[in-house]
Design an enzyme around this catalytic site. Structure first.
Site, PDB file in Angstrom:
ATOM      1  N   ASP A 219       0.835  -0.988   0.196  1.00 18.81           N
ATOM      2  CA  ASP A 219       0.115  -0.074  -0.166  1.00 18.81           C
ATOM      3  C   ASP A 219       0.893   1.434  -0.586  1.00 18.81           C
ATOM      4  OD1 ASP A 219      -1.963  -1.868   0.289  1.00 18.81           O
ATOM      5  OD2 ASP A 219      -3.272  -0.944   2.044  1.00 18.81           O
ATOM      6  N   ASP A 220       0.349   2.235  -0.335  1.00 19.51           N
ATOM      7  CA  ASP A 220       1.003   3.711  -0.125  1.00 19.51           C
ATOM      8  C   ASP A 220       1.666   3.770  -1.072  1.00 19.51           C
ATOM      9  OD1 ASP A 220      -0.672   3.645   1.989  1.00 19.51           O
ATOM     10  OD2 ASP A 220      -0.011   4.176   3.502  1.00 19.51           O
ATOM     11  N   HIS A 270      -6.653   2.628  -3.804  1.00 14.18           N
ATOM     12  CA  HIS A 270      -6.399   3.250  -2.694  1.00 14.18           C
ATOM     13  C   HIS A 270      -6.674   4.862  -2.333  1.00 14.18           C
ATOM     14  CE1 HIS A 270      -5.120   2.213   1.263  1.00 14.18           C
ATOM     15  NE2 HIS A 270      -3.977   2.597   1.292  1.00 14.18           N
ATOM     16  N   HIS A 274      -5.386   9.372   0.295  1.00 12.99           N
ATOM     17  CA  HIS A 274      -5.563   8.954   1.073  1.00 12.99           C
ATOM     18  C   HIS A 274      -5.780   9.365   2.594  1.00 12.99           C
ATOM     19  CE1 HIS A 274      -3.489   5.677   4.067  1.00 12.99           C
ATOM     20  NE2 HIS A 274      -3.748   4.963   3.008  1.00 12.99           N
ATOM     21  N   HIS A 366       3.931  -1.282   3.211  1.00 12.11           N
ATOM     22  CA  HIS A 366       3.146  -1.017   3.185  1.00 12.11           C
ATOM     23  C   HIS A 366       4.781  -0.541   2.545  1.00 12.11           C
ATOM     24  CE1 HIS A 366      -0.043  -0.635   5.894  1.00 12.11           C
ATOM     25  NE2 HIS A 366       0.019   0.418   5.295  1.00 12.11           N
TER      26      HIS A 366
HETATM   27 ZN   LIG Z   1      -2.925   3.425   2.758  1.00  9.57          ZN
END
Ligand SMILES: [Zn+2]
Length: 410
Positions: A219-220, A270, A274, A366
């Site tokens: 993620d991210d 995503h 965020h 992440h």
């Molecule tokens: Zn995230």
């Protein structure tokens, strides 16, 4: 909470039955839908004949005396069970079992004041009727949670407003302590549904993949430091992953997003920015803007529209599912994580993930953390050991991995 398809025919066992226990080789009429839930089959096969014996035996005892009644109970019940299917005939197995349930509960309501065995069986049927009604409500709720787009948003608005209006009414009618208690119960229910990433109350969430591989989700990103490093590690272990990317970062680093696709990985949605502190309480318009704009950026940059959506820190709001479904997105969470976004010690992160890691797990990792590469390397090494028990050591890059691919998710 509810099995997607455990082959149960009755609502009771579809909701509360064991998840995967079909009678695969059964070829009777009852299994024309492709098998029947084992618990359900056993329960119905024992309960219905036993109730028939008890009910018919009671009537024969009243008519002919206890001795004749007991002697004739079994053969008479056998005859009744041969005749009843003609009266309760229906093409759909679920309708047919609904008729059996109706008959059983009707008999039970008529005989529930009786003592002894008859009263016991009547109580069982009444309990089954009540639980079946609850199961029907659960199934109806789940069906309504699949309504997408404007209809889904309108329905969910009612779902949040009506219980709160009822709490206000209860407070006005019976006193504010009761009203506050109801409001707290309603808030607790929705908070558990929203803040638990794997909760299925608000809609279907994928948390597992198909064994034997595990599914790595990162993620991210994209991140100018970590993304190239992680891509190299994944290449070395010949593993594909899903990168859940933030729209604004994809716009800032389009080359990295294209490189992820070029190397055979998948990019998931995503959100645009965020908003991890406020997405859980976002309204329908903001939810749509966050998901839609991220979707558009990723598609413009890579030429590929994401198939999967993951909410920031997994906190979906009430409107996430109808908005995501309307854009063709499936919602994904995870079932293994080590809090690598906040923990700086890779050993502690791995201690939370590795001990119970097994085939079919969806692992949350992440980017943009100082430990991303070390954690990913350790997890892929463990995956290699899971897939090839005879070669548990870290490969030199020449060994082939049967890792789970994004296509197997869901
Ligand atoms: Zn995230």
């Amino acid at each position: 909470m509810t099995p997607a398809n455990n082959r149960a025919i009755t609502a009771l066992f579809r909701v509360f039955g064991e998840k995967e226990a079909p009678i695969s080789s059964d070829r009777t009429r009852l299994t024309s839908l492709g098998g029947m839930n084992r618990q359900e089959a056993l329960t119905l096969a024992i309960l219905i004949p036993a109730t028939a014996v008890v009910g018919v035996g009671e009537q024969l005892t009243l008519l002919c005396g206890p001795l004749v009644g007991c002697l004739l109970a079994v053969p008479a019940a056998f005859l009744v069970l041969q005749l009843l299917p003609f009266l309760l005939n229906a093409k759909s197995p679920s309708v047919q079992w609904g008729l059996w349930l109706l008959l059983g509960v009707s008999w039970a309501l008529h005989r529930c004041q009786t003592e002894g065995l008859v009263g016991l069986f009547a109580s069982i049927w009444i309990a089954i009727g009540v639980i079946s009604l609850a199961a029907k409500l659960v199934l109806a709720w789940q069906a309504s949670m699949n309504w997408r787009g404007s209809l889904g948003i309108f329905w969910r608005t009612l779902v949040i407003l009506i219980p709160h209006a009822m709490a206000i009414f209860i407070g006005y009618r019976f006193g504010w302590p009761w009203g506050l208690l109801c409001a707290a119960a309603v808030a607790g229910f929705f908070c558990s549904a929203i803040l638990n990433p794997s909760s299925q109350i608000l809609g279907t969430v994928t948390c597992k993949t198909s064994p034997p591989g595990i599914l790595i989700t990162i993620d991210d990103g994209p991140d100018p430091t970590d993304t190239p490093l992680l891509l190299d590690v994944l290449d070395r272990y010949q593993t594909k992953a899903i990168f859940f990317m933030i729209g604004e970062k994809v716009r800032a680093y389009p080359t990295l997003a294209r490189e992820v696709i070029r190397r055979g990985h998948e990019i998931g949605n995503h959100t645009l920015s965020h908003p991890q502190a406020s997405f859980w309480c976002a309204g329908p318009w903001r939810t749509r803007r966050e998901i839609l704009q991220c979707q558009q950026i990723i598609e413009q940059v890579t030429g590929t529209a994401p198939r999967w959506f993951r909410a920031p820190v997994g906190h979906r709001n009430l409107f996430t599912h109808p908005v995501a479904q309307a854009l063709g997105l499936h919602v994904m969470a995870w079932n293994r994580r080590g809090f690598d976004a906040v923990e700086r010690d890779p050993c502690k992160v791995l201690a939370r993930i590795l001990p119970e890691l097994t085939g079919g797990d969806v692992v949350l990792l992440h980017e943009a953390t100082p430990i991303a590469k070390d954690v990913l390397t350790a997890i892929l090494t463990r995956q290699q050991a899971l897939l090839n028990p005879s070669h548990p050591r870290c490969p030199d890059g020449s060994a082939s991995s049967q890792a789970s691919t994004p296509d197997s998710a869901g």
